[in-house]
Design a protein around this motif. Structure first.
Motif, PDB file in Angstrom:
ATOM      1  N   MET A  66      20.514  73.856 -15.208  1.00  0.00           N
ATOM      2  CA  MET A  66      21.947  73.377 -14.842  1.00  0.00           C
ATOM      3  C   MET A  66      22.978  74.372 -15.304  1.00  0.00           C
ATOM      4  SD  MET A  66      23.797  69.638 -14.637  1.00  0.00           S
ATOM      5  CE  MET A  66      25.113  69.507 -13.744  1.00  0.00           C
ATOM      6  N   VAL A  67      24.094  74.631 -14.849  1.00  0.00           N
ATOM      7  CA  VAL A  67      24.968  75.588 -15.163  1.00  0.00           C
ATOM      8  C   VAL A  67      26.053  74.972 -16.256  1.00  0.00           C
ATOM      9  CG1 VAL A  67      26.930  77.044 -14.289  1.00  0.00           C
ATOM     10  CG2 VAL A  67      24.859  76.790 -12.894  1.00  0.00           C
ATOM     11  N   SER A  68      26.335  75.472 -17.303  1.00  0.00           N
ATOM     12  CA  SER A  68      27.087  74.976 -18.324  1.00  0.00           C
ATOM     13  C   SER A  68      28.674  74.825 -18.006  1.00  0.00           C
ATOM     14  CB  SER A  68      27.088  75.808 -19.558  1.00  0.00           C
ATOM     15  OG  SER A  68      27.624  77.003 -19.716  1.00  0.00           O
ATOM     16  N   ARG A  69      29.286  74.089 -18.543  1.00  0.00           N
ATOM     17  CA  ARG A  69      30.801  73.900 -18.207  1.00  0.00           C
ATOM     18  C   ARG A  69      31.321  75.172 -18.753  1.00  0.00           C
ATOM     19  NH1 ARG A  69      34.873  69.485 -21.282  1.00  0.00           N
ATOM     20  NH2 ARG A  69      36.631  70.541 -20.581  1.00  0.00           N
ATOM     21  N   ARG A  70      31.198  75.871 -19.674  1.00  0.00           N
ATOM     22  CA  ARG A  70      31.738  77.070 -20.092  1.00  0.00           C
ATOM     23  C   ARG A  70      31.583  77.994 -18.690  1.00  0.00           C
ATOM     24  NH1 ARG A  70      32.010  79.533 -25.901  1.00  0.00           N
ATOM     25  NH2 ARG A  70      31.957  77.325 -26.228  1.00  0.00           N
ATOM     26  N   THR A  71      30.351  78.338 -18.381  1.00  0.00           N
ATOM     27  CA  THR A  71      30.062  79.368 -17.343  1.00  0.00           C
ATOM     28  C   THR A  71      30.848  78.807 -16.191  1.00  0.00           C
ATOM     29  OG1 THR A  71      27.923  79.503 -18.233  1.00  0.00           O
ATOM     30  CG2 THR A  71      28.148  80.284 -15.859  1.00  0.00           C
ATOM     31  N   LEU A  72      30.972  77.483 -15.841  1.00  0.00           N
ATOM     32  CA  LEU A  72      31.622  77.369 -14.670  1.00  0.00           C
ATOM     33  C   LEU A  72      33.145  77.370 -14.796  1.00  0.00           C
ATOM     34  CD1 LEU A  72      30.236  73.665 -13.657  1.00  0.00           C
ATOM     35  CD2 LEU A  72      30.174  76.118 -12.251  1.00  0.00           C
ATOM     36  N   GLU A  73      33.744  77.352 -16.072  1.00  0.00           N
ATOM     37  CA  GLU A  73      35.186  77.624 -16.330  1.00  0.00           C
ATOM     38  C   GLU A  73      35.185  79.115 -16.128  1.00  0.00           C
ATOM     39  OE1 GLU A  73      36.151  75.921 -20.017  1.00  0.00           O
ATOM     40  OE2 GLU A  73      36.504  73.925 -19.198  1.00  0.00           O
ATOM     41  N   PHE A  74      34.372  79.719 -16.670  1.00  0.00           N
ATOM     42  CA  PHE A  74      34.575  81.512 -16.375  1.00  0.00           C
ATOM     43  C   PHE A  74      34.529  81.891 -15.066  1.00  0.00           C
ATOM     44  CE2 PHE A  74      32.502  85.710 -16.233  1.00  0.00           C
ATOM     45  CZ  PHE A  74      33.456  86.336 -17.255  1.00  0.00           C
ATOM     46  N   LEU A  75      33.564  81.155 -14.346  1.00  0.00           N
ATOM     47  CA  LEU A  75      33.809  81.388 -13.067  1.00  0.00           C
ATOM     48  C   LEU A  75      35.042  81.170 -12.402  1.00  0.00           C
ATOM     49  CD1 LEU A  75      29.918  80.504 -11.824  1.00  0.00           C
ATOM     50  CD2 LEU A  75      30.873  83.050 -11.833  1.00  0.00           C
ATOM     51  N   VAL A  76      35.635  80.058 -12.651  1.00  0.00           N
ATOM     52  CA  VAL A  76      36.820  79.528 -11.804  1.00  0.00           C
ATOM     53  C   VAL A  76      38.001  80.725 -12.507  1.00  0.00           C
ATOM     54  CG1 VAL A  76      38.908  77.974 -12.451  1.00  0.00           C
ATOM     55  CG2 VAL A  76      36.229  77.126 -12.016  1.00  0.00           C
TER      56      VAL A  76
END
Length: 122
Positions: A1-11
């Motif tokens: 699963m993708v971490s929250r930090r990675t998702l925020e970076f992508l956003v």
């Protein structure tokens, strides 16, 4: 699963790219890049590896976190626009101006964010 930090970076990256790409149809690329980076800054600064994210989230309310992001974005925008103006008014265009805008704008946003959250950095 993708971490929250990675998702925020992508956003943050998607926001910066979308705003920059859209604005570049109407203004020169350095100005569009300054505004685009400012749009992505709130998400990008929160993903720093130097930030103790758990302590930051526990200690700061959501309003305080929004203010931190806003201050970082404002710093990115102001310094980026000034860098764009100086580069273009001195005859620089294209990749040189874009690099100056990106470097100075992002640096200003990081400095502003870390100044407001220095107790949560390692």
């Amino acid at each position: 699963m993708v971490s929250r930090r990675t998702l925020e970076f992508l956003v943050g990256v998607v926001a910066a790219a979308t705003v920059t790409g859209g604005l570049s149809l109407y203004v020169t690329t350095p100005y569009a890049l300054a505004v685009g980076l400012a749009a992505g800054t709130p998400s990008l600064v929160r993903t720093s590896a130097r930030l103790d994210r758990d302590a930051y989230d526990a200690a700061k309310s959501s309003t305080e976190q929004v203010v931190d992001g806003t201050v970082a974005a404002g710093s990115t925008l102001v310094v980026g626009l000034v860098a764009a103006y100086l580069a273009l008014s001195n005859g620089y265009d294209g990749p040189i101006a874009a690099a100056a805008v990106a470097a100075l704008g992002v640096l200003a946003g990081q400095v502003a964010f870390y100044a407001r959250s220095r107790e949560f950095t390692e």
